[in-house]
Design a protein around this motif. Structure first.
Motif, PDB file in Angstrom:
ATOM      1  N   GLU A 233       0.837  -1.208   0.000  1.00 28.10           N
ATOM      2  CA  GLU A 233       0.000   0.000   0.000  1.00 28.10           C
ATOM      3  C   GLU A 233       0.871   1.257   0.000  1.00 28.10           C
ATOM      4  OE1 GLU A 233      -3.768   2.106   0.242  1.00 28.10           O
ATOM      5  OE2 GLU A 233      -3.164   0.078  -0.370  1.00 28.10           O
ATOM      6  N   LEU A 234       1.909   1.269   0.806  1.00 25.40           N
ATOM      7  CA  LEU A 234       2.790   2.442   0.869  1.00 25.40           C
ATOM      8  C   LEU A 234       3.538   2.646  -0.446  1.00 25.40           C
ATOM      9  CD1 LEU A 234       4.392   2.186   4.433  1.00 25.40           C
ATOM     10  CD2 LEU A 234       2.402   3.506   3.722  1.00 25.40           C
ATOM     11  N   VAL A 235       4.009   1.566  -1.039  1.00 31.10           N
ATOM     12  CA  VAL A 235       4.822   1.664  -2.254  1.00 31.10           C
ATOM     13  C   VAL A 235       3.962   1.994  -3.470  1.00 31.10           C
ATOM     14  CG1 VAL A 235       6.329   0.399  -3.834  1.00 31.10           C
ATOM     15  CG2 VAL A 235       6.635   0.165  -1.357  1.00 31.10           C
ATOM     16  N   LYS A 236       2.846   1.267  -3.638  1.00 37.46           N
ATOM     17  CA  LYS A 236       2.041   1.412  -4.850  1.00 37.46           C
ATOM     18  C   LYS A 236       1.105   2.616  -4.790  1.00 37.46           C
ATOM     19  CE  LYS A 236       2.203  -3.504  -6.027  1.00 37.46           C
ATOM     20  NZ  LYS A 236       1.428  -4.760  -6.225  1.00 37.46           N
ATOM     21  N   ARG A 237       0.416   2.789  -3.688  1.00 34.97           N
ATOM     22  CA  ARG A 237      -0.528   3.904  -3.582  1.00 34.97           C
ATOM     23  C   ARG A 237       0.159   5.187  -3.147  1.00 34.97           C
ATOM     24  NH1 ARG A 237      -5.374   4.619   0.839  1.00 34.97           N
ATOM     25  NH2 ARG A 237      -6.280   6.523  -0.001  1.00 34.97           N
ATOM     26  N   GLY A 238       1.081   5.040  -2.204  1.00 36.97           N
ATOM     27  CA  GLY A 238       1.718   6.236  -1.653  1.00 36.97           C
ATOM     28  C   GLY A 238       2.976   6.655  -2.367  1.00 36.97           C
ATOM     29  N   ASN A 239       3.468   5.821  -3.304  1.00 34.24           N
ATOM     30  CA  ASN A 239       4.694   6.131  -4.053  1.00 34.24           C
ATOM     31  C   ASN A 239       5.880   6.351  -3.113  1.00 34.24           C
ATOM     32  OD1 ASN A 239       5.985   6.414  -6.537  1.00 34.24           O
ATOM     33  ND2 ASN A 239       5.790   8.642  -6.515  1.00 34.24           N
ATOM     34  N   ILE A 240       5.927   5.585  -2.027  1.00 36.75           N
ATOM     35  CA  ILE A 240       7.037   5.653  -1.072  1.00 36.75           C
ATOM     36  C   ILE A 240       8.112   4.666  -1.531  1.00 36.75           C
ATOM     37  CG2 ILE A 240       7.729   5.378   1.330  1.00 36.75           C
ATOM     38  CD1 ILE A 240       5.765   7.699   0.805  1.00 36.75           C
TER      39      ILE A 240
END
Length: 758
Positions: free
Chosen positions: A611-618
């Motif tokens: 969720e952080l990587v894909k949605r949040g671009n983290i």
């Protein structure tokens, strides 16, 4: 070819102006090479002072300004002598600027200002109205237009005799919402309706029915239900619980229970911001405590708007209320009354100029330019041209007739410029569009009106230099500014940046200008007390530095690893934190209860990271993953708490740690690092300049100075002095260039004329 002809036309106008200027009695103040500079040109620049403004104060004398002006004109003349202003790129940019700038000169400022003031006065009052819309095409035939008008009159008479407005609106109105709301529009104010509708509404008394009003949509009958003084704008904070349109009874009850629970927390004194963070489902405002942008009448759903404006005291909050989207609670942040005209005039002017009421100003301009430019129309040719309209025109497929006699006839004249029927027919073929319901004759007349307007305004624009001194000066100034920029870039700025050999030579010739005094490279940790300093040193002992900022755990039902919508919204807060703080890292730990499968902790961990990587671009490099499995339970009595994902924040930036110490008092801890020379930091001055850590107590502060290196006095290297060298090199290049220009273009000043100036 078209661009060349357009440029020739512009250049012709510009030369007309030049000839006009030369014929005037404006005395010559100076000559620069072949160029003569008049007194008026010099005084225009002196009063505006666009050149060398950083070198002069506003009271600079004429003689102080004179050399700056001469240097400016020399640089412009250098560009002209190279033909830079004849290139296609230059001509296109100047023509584009000219076209945009011309628009503000081809306006009737008095009419525009009257429209702006009218709009402001109307915004002081709000109107509640209903309407009945009868559609008619904008270019309908006179017969169709009259038929719909008479229908509107008939409906109006029925209303005046006592029939229900609402029922007639449901029966006849083409407003798609009329069948449901009986034609009700609710409250509105100035600049929220099309101009003819707005004008009719404001001119109709409360309870009255207007005469039929024509807009681009058709004919309207307007009933004014009520009027009131403007409420201004309001800013609220919003707590929202969503109810899906297709929600089940159970889901609706869950949402109602949730909003009632949130309301209960507010009544128990929990701050609104905290309740929003816990309960609200409005992702756009949740991180800001629910605070929305200010809004006024007619901008929100009526129940939402009514609840917002019903709040009278700041920080008061509403009871829960429902709209088609779900449940809401509002808190009043502030009321914003209608701003004074001086504050809002600029905004209104922009709105008016982009609104359909700008046609009023455009019509006034058209009347003026027709008269000034001696517009003449050949009525016989106009009538003959209009007769060629046929049904293909409303389909957008009309073709000009092959009638050489008609096509060659003079249609109208503007000054010395003539337009023939063939010009108009070409325009029709290029601009025609399918228009269902339009009358070919009315459509042809509308196209002729548009063609006449376009050509008159085009002619006015082409001749603006000869008619308007301010516009003439503006375009000349932009022309010269473009040349100046290009020449400075080529001769000074560009060269100073790219000529590394020249930079080095200049540096070697002026090494004495680039000296460094003795200095130390150090880190300074300045604390308000010894305990604070000790705690800070402990916190900064090892990278990455742990942060005390907390992120709420995510808890999961037994065996569940996928994220719910509520958990995604909770993670959105973490995404915001990481996005705003680039040096932050997050350690994410997955946990499972003893009764669950071993894979649950890893599955939860993976769901959160995705969720952080894909949605949040983290970036994954900012995330540390730890699968704790079942080894770190937080409760032996409530196993639900053990089914979780926990978070810990770290940072690579010492300043983030320092901020934690300053939440209670701004200067509890001050952090500085870099090079220091004598006089820049009193604590660094107070210690011995040798490598190592030293602590000093001074002025009520406890300070540790960690000196990593001692740098003795020396000459800066070229890399260290690069910025300073480039600036100095630019000054040298410009001075040298100007001296060469003075030889190329000798300057002679008429002292007699200069002495006359004040």
């Amino acid at each position: 070819m078209y661009k060349s002809l357009r440029w020739i036309a512009f250049l012709s106008c510009f030369l007309d102006f030049t000839a006009y200027a030369q014929q005037s009695t404006d005395p010559v103040l100076m000559t620069i090479g072949p160029k003569k500079v008049t007194v008026s040109e010099f005084m225009y620049h002196y009063k505006k002072n666009p050149v060398g403004a950083d070198s002069l104060n506003e009271n600079a004398s004429l003689r102080e300004y004179l050399p700056l002006f001469i240097n400016y004109k020399l640089k412009v003349l250098a560009g002209e002598s190279l033909g830079l202003d004849t290139t296609e790129a230059f001509r296109e940019e100047l023509a584009g600027y000219r076209k945009v700038s011309a628009q503000s000169f081809i306006t009737d400022k008095n009419v525009t200002e009257a429209l702006v003031k009218e709009a402001y006065e109307r915004m002081k009052e709000e109107i509640n109205a209903s309407h009945i819309l009868l559609e008619v095409a904008s270019n309908a035939s006179p017969d169709d237009t009259l038929r719909v008008y008479n229908q509107a009159i008939s409906i109006r008479e029925r209303i005046l005799k006592g029939e229900s407005f609402e029922e007639l609106a449901k029966q006849f109105s083409k407003d798609p919402y009329a069948a449901r709301n009986g034609g009700t529009l609710g409250w509105f104010t100035g600049l929220q309706m099309v101009y003819p509708f707005e004008t009719a509404a404001y001119q109709t008394k409360k309870g009255d029915i207007s005469m039929p009003v024509r807009t681009k949509f058709g004919y309207h009958l307007i009933r004014v239900n009520d009027r009131r003084t403007s409420q201004g704008n309001v800013q609220v904070a919003h707590l929202f619980v969503r109810v899906d349109p297709n929600a089940t009874d159970s889901e609706k009850m869950t949402a109602k229970t949730k909003i009632e629970e949130a309301y209960g927390e507010l009544q128990r004194g929990v701050p609104f911001e905290a309740v929003v963070k816990q309960f609200s489902e409005d992702a756009s405002t949740k991180s800001a405590g629910g605070v929305m942008q200010p809004f006024g009448t007619g901008k929100m759903l009526p129940p939402f708007e009514e609840a917002a404006f019903a709040l009278k005291k700041e920080n008061a909050y509403s009871a829960p209320f429902q709209t088609q989207y779900g449940w809401h609670i509002l808190k009043l942040v502030k009321r914003i009354p209608l701003l004074d005209y001086a504050e809002v005039g600029g905004y209104l002017r922009t709105k008016v100029q982009s609104d359909d009421r700008s046609n009023v100003s455009k019509s006034a301009v058209l009347r003026r330019v027709k008269q000034e430019n001696k517009y003449e129309e050949n009525k016989t040719a106009v009538a003959a041209a209009l007769e060629k309209a046929n049904p293909l025109l409303k389909d957008g497929k009309w073709q000009a007739p092959a009638d050489a006699n008609l096509n060659g006839q003079l249609l109208f004249r503007i000054g010395s410029q003539v337009y023939r029927v063939s010009d108009f027919y070409n325009y029709v073929q290029q601009t025609q569009r399918p228009q269902a319901g339009a009358s070919p004759q009315s459509l042809m007349q509308s196209l002729l009106n548009a063609f006449i307007e376009e050509k008159n305004l085009e002619y006015e624009e082409q001749h603006l230099e000869a008619k308007n001194e301010d516009f003439r000066d503006l375009i000349q100034e932009y022309h010269d500014g473009m040349l100046l920029f290009q020449m400075l870039d080529e001769k000074v700025q560009g060269r100073s940046l790219t000529d590394t050999t020249g930079q080095r030579q200049f540096y070697e010739q002026n090494r004495n200008k680039y000296q460094l005094p003795p200095r130390v490279k150090a880190t300074v940790l300045d604390a308000a007390s010894r305990p604070i300093l000790d705690l800070a040193l402990k916190s900064l002992a090892k990278k990455p530095y742990a942060l005390s900022r907390k992120v709420t755990d995510l808890t999961f039902p037994k065996g569940q690893t996928k994220l719910t919508e509520g958990q995604r919204e909770q993670l959105f807060d973490l995404i915001v934190i990481l996005t705003k703080n680039y040096d932050y890292q997050v350690e994410i730990s997955g946990h499972a209860d003893a009764s669950e499968a071993d894979s649950c902790s890893a599955g939860r961990l993976r769901s959160v990271v995705n969720e952080l990587v894909k949605r949040g671009n983290i970036s994954p490099t900012r995330i540390v993953e730890v699968d704790e499995s079942k080894f770190k339970p937080v409760s032996t009595t409530n196993r639900d708490k053990n089914r979780r994902v926990s978070f810990a924040l770290f940072t690579n930036a010492p300043i983030d740690v320092v901020r934690q110490f300053n939440t209670q008092k701004a200067d509890n801890l001050i952090y500085q690092e870099g090079f220091f020379q004598k006089g820049e930091n009193k604590f660094v001055d107070a210690v011995s300049w040798k490598v190592g850590k030293q602590t000093v107590e001074k002025s009520g502060r406890v300070v540790q100075i960690d000196i990593q290196a001692v740098d003795n006095a020396r000459t800066k290297t070229l890399n260290e002095a690069r910025g300073q060298v480039i600036n100095d090199y630019q000054v040298y290049l410009e001075k040298d260039w100007v001296e060469s220009l003075k030889k190329q273009f000798p300057v002679q000043v008429n002292e007699n004329e200069l002495k006359k100036l004040k």
